[in-house]
Write a protein that holds these residues in place. Structure first.
Motif, short mmCIF file in Angstrom:
data_model
loop_
_atom_site.label_atom_id
_atom_site.label_comp_id
_atom_site.label_asym_id
_atom_site.label_seq_id
_atom_site.Cartn_x
_atom_site.Cartn_y
_atom_site.Cartn_z
N TYR A 1 0.87 -1.18 0.00
CA TYR A 1 0.00 0.00 0.00
C TYR A 1 0.91 1.24 0.00
CZ TYR A 1 -3.74 3.09 1.80
OH TYR A 1 -4.65 4.10 1.99
N THR B 1 -9.14 -1.89 -9.74
CA THR B 1 -7.99 -1.46 -8.94
C THR B 1 -8.34 -1.39 -7.45
OG1 THR B 1 -8.58 0.84 -9.37
CG2 THR B 1 -6.96 -0.17 -10.84
N TYR B 2 -7.31 -1.48 -6.66
CA TYR B 2 -7.43 -1.28 -5.21
C TYR B 2 -7.71 0.19 -4.94
CZ TYR B 2 -5.32 -5.84 -3.92
OH TYR B 2 -5.05 -7.17 -3.71
N ASN B 3 -8.10 0.48 -3.72
CA ASN B 3 -8.25 1.85 -3.27
C ASN B 3 -6.94 2.63 -3.53
OD1 ASN B 3 -9.77 3.86 -1.57
ND2 ASN B 3 -7.91 3.68 -0.35
N PHE B 4 -7.05 3.75 -4.21
CA PHE B 4 -5.84 4.50 -4.55
C PHE B 4 -5.16 5.05 -3.30
CE2 PHE B 4 -3.67 8.51 -5.65
CZ PHE B 4 -2.67 7.96 -6.45
N CYS B 5 -3.86 4.92 -3.24
CA CYS B 5 -3.08 5.48 -2.13
C CYS B 5 -1.91 6.26 -2.71
CB CYS B 5 -2.56 4.35 -1.26
SG CYS B 5 -1.37 4.90 -0.02
N CYS C 1 -5.45 -10.75 -2.77
CA CYS C 1 -6.37 -11.29 -3.79
C CYS C 1 -5.61 -12.30 -4.62
CB CYS C 1 -6.87 -10.15 -4.68
SG CYS C 1 -7.81 -10.74 -6.09
N TYR D 1 -10.05 5.99 4.80
CA TYR D 1 -9.70 4.60 4.56
C TYR D 1 -9.02 4.05 5.80
CZ TYR D 1 -8.62 0.58 1.59
OH TYR D 1 -8.58 -0.68 1.04
N VAL E 1 -3.30 0.32 -8.63
CA VAL E 1 -2.77 -1.05 -8.54
C VAL E 1 -3.87 -2.03 -8.91
CG1 VAL E 1 -1.81 -2.80 -7.01
CG2 VAL E 1 -1.26 -0.39 -6.64
N PRO E 2 -3.62 -2.91 -9.88
CA PRO E 2 -4.64 -3.90 -10.27
C PRO E 2 -4.93 -4.89 -9.14
CG PRO E 2 -2.91 -3.78 -11.92
CD PRO E 2 -2.41 -3.03 -10.71
N TYR E 3 -6.21 -5.14 -8.94
CA TYR E 3 -6.65 -6.16 -7.98
C TYR E 3 -6.59 -7.51 -8.71
CZ TYR E 3 -9.91 -8.40 -4.65
OH TYR E 3 -10.50 -9.23 -3.73
N TYR F 1 -2.18 -4.32 0.77
CA TYR F 1 -3.61 -4.34 0.48
C TYR F 1 -4.19 -5.71 0.83
CZ TYR F 1 -3.51 -0.05 -2.44
OH TYR F 1 -3.43 1.24 -2.91
N TYR G 1 -0.88 -9.09 -15.12
CA TYR G 1 -1.41 -7.74 -14.86
C TYR G 1 -0.79 -7.15 -13.61
CZ TYR G 1 -4.24 -10.73 -11.89
OH TYR G 1 -4.62 -11.68 -10.98
N ARG G 2 -0.13 -7.96 -12.78
CA ARG G 2 0.56 -7.46 -11.60
C ARG G 2 2.02 -7.18 -11.98
NH1 ARG G 2 -1.55 -9.06 -6.46
NH2 ARG G 2 -3.78 -8.58 -6.47
N PRO H 1 -14.27 -1.70 -6.44
CA PRO H 1 -14.53 -0.51 -5.61
C PRO H 1 -15.98 -0.06 -5.80
CG PRO H 1 -12.50 -0.25 -6.86
CD PRO H 1 -13.19 -1.46 -7.41
#
Lengths: 464, 464
Positions: free
Chosen positions: A35, B41-45, A45, B217, B33-35, A42, A131-132, A221
């Motif tokens: 994060y 995507t994850y929550n933007f940080c 997943c 968050y 960041v791709p989930y 995070y 994708y990561r 989200p």
């Protein structure tokens, strides 16, 4: 504990091995994602293809299948006492492999050896498009391919084989989707109960997410916004205002990794105005129409276009569009109001398998993607098969910037009554979404109970 | 809208430029960041150093400072109509730059040119250690350094300059931390109200996260577990059981990016047993003792060791330890019970600046990190300064695997009464944590009201 039996995973891998036929298949599991610093990560997943074939949801795992010999490996490092102190005990890699019927295990350092041995013999190393970014670096180090070239270097044979298997959901997979739908029901009815003037978008969205997180996680989200005209509008610290509509597009990912995805649009005051009802029922009619025509053999792009024709028909009655309905939809004029596709595949991913490439998931030699604005965003166009799960999510949006741009360019003025459209610039947007299973002779909604969707039922639920 | 005034950011950058002195400073903002696929995507940080100097919280931005000329750039691409349709409007890069007093903007393609121009002139390109893998790929492409070599290639001059600025919090930063603490208070009292037999860990944790997300968050994945003996135990689908303790270590990150971090340990039944009270009050005594000695000029490692001595003293009284207290702590025997440090810096990151390297953040030429198990996990040892914000978080844990390992090795048997310790293997763990500000002549808790912490106050809050 895995979701399905050992035999399920063994048989999935056997089919995959047979379809790919030659070479070494490498399926990368996901890792933790930082994060704001490496140790603060995070929510984990697991990659959904890894879940499908190798089930285990720990980070730091790679699955390998040798197509010729049939040998299978679960590769990963066991944890040590420091990990146990900080994170608790987890099963050994050997135990995890045994649980899914994989005979061989090895530490991560062995992966490069396996890959190098295969390449030395001129064998193909099949991998899926990564994708990561950490996996991209891993693939670069293993195979010498720069991250920017990996999408095109990924194995088409493997991609197609995975899609063929994952696209049609078995009864046991549908049962998991039903469980996810139950949580989705609770998420949306919670929103209906929490929406009231003066509460912030963030607060209601946090309640919706709470429901998902009590059973797993959110599948994407949560979209929760009075600005329904923004297709993916994230919640902000805006107080809900009477008279406005608010859109909630949200879903959960339950422990088995299967997802839900629904959208409802609600009046903040608890009662729709007549103008809101008119647009709402237009979207609802398109949503319902899709259900009457989706069945095996029908192209999903035709379902999309049929829904767009229903929208156009009704928008004509409301004086917002004009001219011939078929011509308007063929020209793409409706996309001013619905600039997206009718729906996408659903499953272990909320946009199922999107990481593998939408062009392969949703299209084939027969049905190619459209380049027309709006329909170009349709993520699936090909013929439906029994076991496909699709989202059915038409919408109508009044997007001021898009209206201004189209009007300035004089786009589709024979089909659009711009003067009338201008008066809706403060309207926002409406989308209604449910997930449907394609059955032997038609389709049905996923979910024991449909989330309230008619004007009357939504108002009644909000009054509870 | 930025958290602080334009002048604040201008002045922070001016100080940084002066301290680094030469070369080109490049501060990378974070990206999405791709989930499970690129668009989900994850929550933007945003990166916290980027927030500190360049304030803006959009993805796809890079800040550049030329130390010699004083030129500053905010680099990023503006969004187009497709982005507006899907994500809504955002300010232009030029508007964002103007808001923080940065004179120059450029599209992302210009970054490589700026870097190449500087390198061609033999100038240093300063960057911070990258923790996101996409940034690592970006740096590799810009500077030709493999991701595995970037941590050591990062600029020590820049790292130290950033730490010097960020370590001492100004009054306006403390005001933000106070706001975060208010949300933290609500998170923990919510947990106290929701804990009851039969509710799952996941459900209560989801309620705690809801409170954080209604205001921003979570600052880190919430630790909520009956297995308090796992230091970072994530919530599971376990039903809370009467008689057990449950630990809640959680915090929020409010909109300004400032964080909170607190831990409380509560009895599921609402009432502590005598055995639980004995251990609880031991931890509470250590927690309180730290507050009496932390002040500018004192080494944090000495506060840590003083707290450990309080724990050891009390554990002796309870018959769990024996021998000389000072000798036991010097030998590290207490680390069987508290295998971690007393606390870490707090601020824009919950472990403040941990991405820059704990060795630089928490240690210096005078105070070097310990290699002893337990104290080796102390993230900061150096002398405190006015404006430092630290977490004060002692704990006592009964970790069966660690007890077995130490006993088998005969470790510290002169200080540990293993027979008695065995009888606590079902106990779990207790940690108590608050955040403290080092003031001119001592320290004080952050937060207008302290979250209930005495046995009596916790029981009273749970009964509400």
């Amino acid at each position: 504990m895995t979701t399905f039996s050992k035999q399920t995973y063994e048989s999935r891998r056997a089919v995959l091995r047979q379809r790919v036929g030659e070479g070494l298949i490498v399926i990368f599991g996901n890792n933790e994602v930082p994060y704001n610093y490496p140790a603060n990560t995070y929510n984990f997943c697991q990659d959904s293809s890894f879940v499908y074939y190798f089930a285990q949801k720990r980070d730091g795992l790679v699955g390998v299948i040798d197509c010729e010999s049939g040998d299978e490996w679960l590769i990963g490092n066991d944890i040590d006492i420091d990990d146990i102190v900080w994170m608790g005990e987890t099963p050994s890699v050997a135990d995890m492999a045994a649980e899914i019927g994989v005979a061989r295990t090895a530490p991560m350092a062995r992966l490069a050896e396996l890959v190098n041995e295969a390449r030395a013999k001129g064998r193909t190393v099949h991998f899926l498009p990564p994708y990561r970014h950490d996996i991209q670096i891993q693939i670069m180090d293993l195979l010498g391919i720069h991250p920017s070239k990996q999408k095109e270097a990924a194995s088409l044979k493997l991609i197609h084989a995975v899609i063929d298997q994952r696209a049609c959901k078995t009864a046991e997979e549908v049962a998991e989707l039903e469980k996810a739908a139950k949580v989705g029901y609770e998420m949306h009815t919670t929103a209906m109960h929490k929406i009231r003037e003066g509460v912030s978008e963030l607060e209601v969205a946090a309640e919706v997410n709470r429901v998902a997180c009590a059973h797993g996680y959110i599948s994407f989200p949560t979209i929760f916004s009075m600005h329904g005209e923004i297709l993916h509008g994230i919640p902000r610290d805006n107080k809900l205002e009477a008279g406005r509509l608010v859109i909630c597009d949200s879903g959960c990912e339950i422990g088995s990794h299967y997802t839900s995805d629904n959208t409802r649009t609600m009046p903040v005051s608890g009662k729709f105005t007549q103008r809101q009802k008119d647009i709402y029922n237009t979207v609802l009619a398109a949503h319902g129409h899709a259900l009457t025509i989706a069945r095996p053999g029908v192209k999903w792009i035709d379902v999309h276009l049929a829904a767009c024709r229903v929208l156009t028909e009704r928008l004509k009655e409301l004086g917002l569009m004009c001219g011939d309905v078929d011509e308007a939809v063929a020209a793409g004029a409706h996309a001013l109001f619905m600039p997206h596709g009718l729906g996408h595949m659903m499953g272990l991913d909320v946009h199922d398998m999107e990481a593998l490439g939408q062009i392969y998931v949703g299209y084939d030699d027969e049905v190619r993607p459209s380049t027309q604005f709006g329909t170009a965003f349709l993520r699936c166009g090909r013929r439906l098969q029994e076991g496909f799960v699709m989202s059915d999510e038409p919408g109508i949006y009044f997007i001021p910037q898009l209206i201004d741009e189209w009007r300035a360019k004089g786009l589709h003025k024979e089909f659009i009554n711009y003067d009338k459209v201008e008066t809706y610039k403060d309207f926002g947007g409406i989308r209604l979404e449910d997930d449907i299973l394609i059955t032997a002779d038609g389709c049905r909604l996923i979910g024991e109970r449909q989330i309230p969707i008619t004007v009357e039922d939504v108002e009644a639920e909000m009054a509870r």
